[in-house]
Design an enzyme around this catalytic site. Structure first.
Site, PDB file in Angstrom:
ATOM      1  N   LYS A 210       0.843  -1.194   0.000  1.00 52.97           N
ATOM      2  CA  LYS A 210       0.000   0.000   0.000  1.00 52.97           C
ATOM      3  C   LYS A 210       0.886   1.255   0.000  1.00 52.97           C
ATOM      4  CE  LYS A 210      -3.678   2.046   2.807  1.00 52.97           C
ATOM      5  NZ  LYS A 210      -4.594   1.828   3.919  1.00 52.97           N
ATOM      6  N   GLU A 216      10.559  -4.683   4.551  1.00 58.42           N
ATOM      7  CA  GLU A 216      10.656  -6.069   4.096  1.00 58.42           C
ATOM      8  C   GLU A 216      10.330  -6.173   2.607  1.00 58.42           C
ATOM      9  OE1 GLU A 216       9.044  -4.979   6.724  1.00 58.42           O
ATOM     10  OE2 GLU A 216       9.153  -6.389   8.415  1.00 58.42           O
ATOM     11  N   ARG A 272      -5.324  -5.102   6.227  1.00 62.32           N
ATOM     12  CA  ARG A 272      -5.913  -6.414   6.564  1.00 62.32           C
ATOM     13  C   ARG A 272      -7.316  -6.596   5.993  1.00 62.32           C
ATOM     14  NH1 ARG A 272      -5.043  -3.048  10.566  1.00 62.32           N
ATOM     15  NH2 ARG A 272      -6.646  -2.353  11.989  1.00 62.32           N
ATOM     16  N   GLU A 357      -4.981  -7.519  14.978  1.00 67.04           N
ATOM     17  CA  GLU A 357      -4.509  -6.192  14.608  1.00 67.04           C
ATOM     18  C   GLU A 357      -5.672  -5.201  14.722  1.00 67.04           C
ATOM     19  OE1 GLU A 357      -2.064  -6.211  11.082  1.00 67.04           O
ATOM     20  OE2 GLU A 357      -2.189  -4.056  10.909  1.00 67.04           O
ATOM     21  N   HIS A 388      -5.039 -34.224  17.217  1.00 68.00           N
ATOM     22  CA  HIS A 388      -3.961 -35.075  17.719  1.00 68.00           C
ATOM     23  C   HIS A 388      -2.895 -34.266  18.420  1.00 68.00           C
ATOM     24  CE1 HIS A 388      -5.524 -38.651  15.653  1.00 68.00           C
ATOM     25  NE2 HIS A 388      -6.072 -37.715  14.894  1.00 68.00           N
TER      26      HIS A 388
HETATM   27  C1  G6Q Z   1      -2.590  -4.081   7.903  1.00 67.01           C
HETATM   28  C2  G6Q Z   1      -1.360  -3.494   8.376  1.00 67.01           C
HETATM   29  C3  G6Q Z   1      -0.089  -4.152   7.903  1.00 67.01           C
HETATM   30  C4  G6Q Z   1       0.280  -3.816   6.464  1.00 67.01           C
HETATM   31  C5  G6Q Z   1       1.708  -4.262   6.211  1.00 67.01           C
HETATM   32  C6  G6Q Z   1       2.154  -3.982   4.798  1.00 67.01           C
HETATM   33  O1  G6Q Z   1      -3.695  -3.707   8.207  1.00 67.01           O
HETATM   34  O2  G6Q Z   1      -1.353  -2.132   8.160  1.00 67.01           O
HETATM   35  O3  G6Q Z   1      -0.111  -5.539   8.049  1.00 67.01           O
HETATM   36  O4  G6Q Z   1      -0.588  -4.423   5.584  1.00 67.01           O
HETATM   37  O5  G6Q Z   1       2.555  -3.628   7.124  1.00 67.01           O
HETATM   38  O6  G6Q Z   1       2.069  -2.620   4.494  1.00 67.01           O
HETATM   39  P1  G6Q Z   1       2.233  -2.132   3.019  1.00 67.01           P
HETATM   40  O7  G6Q Z   1       1.150  -2.727   2.204  1.00 67.01           O
HETATM   41  O8  G6Q Z   1       2.173  -0.638   3.066  1.00 67.01           O
HETATM   42  O9  G6Q Z   1       3.576  -2.618   2.557  1.00 67.01           O
END
Ligand code: G6Q
Length: 546
Positions: A210, A216, A272, A357, A388
């Protein structure tokens, strides 16, 4: 609606529930069932192809009446309308919360800041469908003219968990000639293993972020770029092997991805809650645009159910209220989600983010510290495997663990008696948890007195059963939407903001200070505690000697 300055615990509705809890806490499910032979049929709801059985919960009609009164007092109905309308209910980020718009039918109207967003949603879906079709048909060629045979989604958190879960869940419907992989962890192992045996000339990366700034994802995206260019030897290859899903066109362009190959979404889609936005591009490529549309229709069917059904017959509202009942009155700390379907193996992991979250919050919307428990811990594994291992604790431990069982009437891979055995197990588990086995029953089986306590099951352990005819794209959409709206219901009662994630934002910044301290050539001056400094020095020594 209760005055906002009145603590939740002081409201008459909460106090009525607390008093009622004292009366009902000792009541056994055996007695509740004995008193009402129709209970197992009466306490069920069907909506959007889902069958919800809530009869094995430690509730009677009075409990439900009181829980519904709590929901009314919390203004749940108004909160639902506010979300669907596009009000800025995510107050700390000043954003609307409109994942429901992502699955609104073409032709619907949802206006944000004077602009109908539904045509934008469908324009993106159309572009995604066009791209997905070309990749699936082999028309979208790599830089050397070879067709794409592997698609790797690079993302993390909300930009990974939904796509991974949906791909696994709907693998049955996927185009098997395409290899789909997912890279999320900054641990280089994730990237290395995901690209092992793949030909860069046939591999397409979807960089899903986003913000397009997440450490990462950007680290993995740069490694992917190097991996591609190392083999293909031409900067122009990026245009054929990388597409982006993001809200940040400037950063996408900076990375070198042509913004014509970017699929956008909007600030009113939380990470999320984004699996049915462009973040679902990998899902669409795997299962095809028609199946993706069917999944959206499943989401939308539950959206409509949540928006319009009376709360007493509203599955997500009841799920949310039952979660509150155990979390806040019985003191249960967790909820186990137990899908009896191998394809749903990543569903509990997906729900962990969605639920924890969203509702892992300790202040109310106006910033006051809560004096009650908020979101429970969600966890789980597919049945029958869990039986199990950890089911022992659910049956005989000292902790109350409400369970959600999920199962399907029809197998997607019919194989001998397998499905009957699977379903017999899930039904038997719910029955055993609820009714247990008394010492008298155990002794009647010939168990010696000394062993009887060990073989006795107290029962009275609550569970929901969610069933559908088969696991289809539409069923998956409906299932996810159930949990989204259950989470919403809980957040509304607890008066918290289910849509921000400052704890995750903190995590994004934390490592930034330490990275240069690990990599500096000379011993840096460090302002940490003695443990942190010792750990950094230890790693520096190991790094230097490696
Ligand atoms: C979700 C969080 C979080 C986010 C990740 C990735 O509700 O905000 O899990 O989706 O940190 O973020 P980006 O999509 O900005 O890389």
């Amino acid at each position: 609606m209760a005055p906002s300055n009145q603590s939740l615990l002081e409201t008459p509705q909460w106090q009525a529930l607390a008093a009622h809890y004292q009366r009902i806490r000792g009541t056994h499910l055996r007695d509740l069932f004995a008193a009402d032979p129709a209970r197992g049929e009466r306490m069920t709801i069907e909506a959007a192809g889902l069958y919800f059985d809530y009869s094995k919960h430690r509730v009677n009609d009075e409990t439900l009446k009181l829980l519904l009164a709590l929901a009314e007092a919390a203004g749940l109905r108004d909160r639902i309308d506010a979300m669907f309308r596009g009000d800025r209910i995510n107050v700390t980020e000043k954003r609307a919360v409109l994942h429901t718009a992502l699955r609104a039918p073409r032709g619907a109207s949802i206006v944000v800041d004077g602009h109908n967003v539904v045509p934008d949603v469908h324009a993106t879906l159309d572009r995604m469908a066009d791209f997905a079709r070309r990749v699936r048909a082999g028309e979208w060629k790599g830089h050397t003219g070879k067709r794409i045979r592997a698609v790797i989604n690079i993302g993390i958190g909300g930009s990974d968990l939904g796509p991974v879960m949906a791909y696994e869940a709907l693998r049955h419907y996927s185009l098997r000639e395409l290899t789909m992989r997912f890279v999320s962890n900054v641990d280089g192992t994730d990237f290395t293993e995901a690209t092992r045996n793949l030909d860069p000339a046939e591999t397409l990366f979807i960089v899903s972020s986003k913000t397009f700034t997440t450490l990462e994802t950007m680290t993995n995206a740069h490694s992917a770029r190097a991996w591609s260019l190392n083999a293909l030897g031409d900067e122009k290859a990026v245009a054929r092997h990388f597409v982006a899903v993001s809200t940040n066109a400037a950063e996408v362009a900076k990375f070198g991805i042509d913004t014509n190959n970017m699929f956008g979404f909007w600030d009113w889609v939380g990470g999320r809650y984004s699996m049915d936005s462009a973040i679902g591009l990998s899902t669409m490529i795997a299962i095809g645009p028609e199946n993706f549309t069917a999944m959206l229709a499943g989401f939308h069917a539950i959206d409509e159910h949540f928006r319009t059904a009376p709360l007493a017959r509203n599955i997500p509202a009841l799920m949310g209220l039952l979660a509150i009942w155990y979390n806040n009155f019985f003191g249960a700390e967790t909820v186990a989600v137990l899908p009896y379907d191998q394809y749903l193996k990543r569903f509990p992991a997906y729900l962990q983010q969605l639920t924890m979250e969203s509702n892992g919050k300790h202040v109310t919307l106006d910033g006051a510290t809560v004096n009650y428990q908020t979101g429970p811990i969600f966890w789980g594994e597919p049945g029958t495997n869990g039986q199990h291992s950890f089911y022992q604790m659910i049956h005989q431990g000292t902790k109350l663990i409400p369970c959600d069982f999920i199962a399907f009437d029809e197998a997607l891979n019919p194989l001998g008696r397998h499905h009957d055995l699977l379903i017999a197990n899930v039904i038997a588990q719910g029955e055993a948890l609820a009714f247990g086995k008394t010492p008298a029953q155990v002794k009647a089986e010939g168990t010696p007195d000394w062993l009887a306590p060990h073989r006795t099951f107290a029962g009275n352990r609550p569970s929901s059963m969610i069933m559908a005819r088969r696991l289809t794209p539409a069923t998956l959409g409906a299932l996810v939407a159930l949990y989204e709206h259950s989470v919403f219901t809980q957040g509304a009662i607890w008066r918290i903001n289910s849509f921000d994630q400052w704890g995750v934002e903190l995590g994004k910044a934390l490592a930034q200070k330490i990275i240069p301290e690990l990599e500096a050539p000379d011993d840096p001056a460090m302002g940490h505690d003695s443990s942190t400094i010792a750990l950094i020095r230890r790693y520096r020594r190991a790094r230097q000697s490696a």
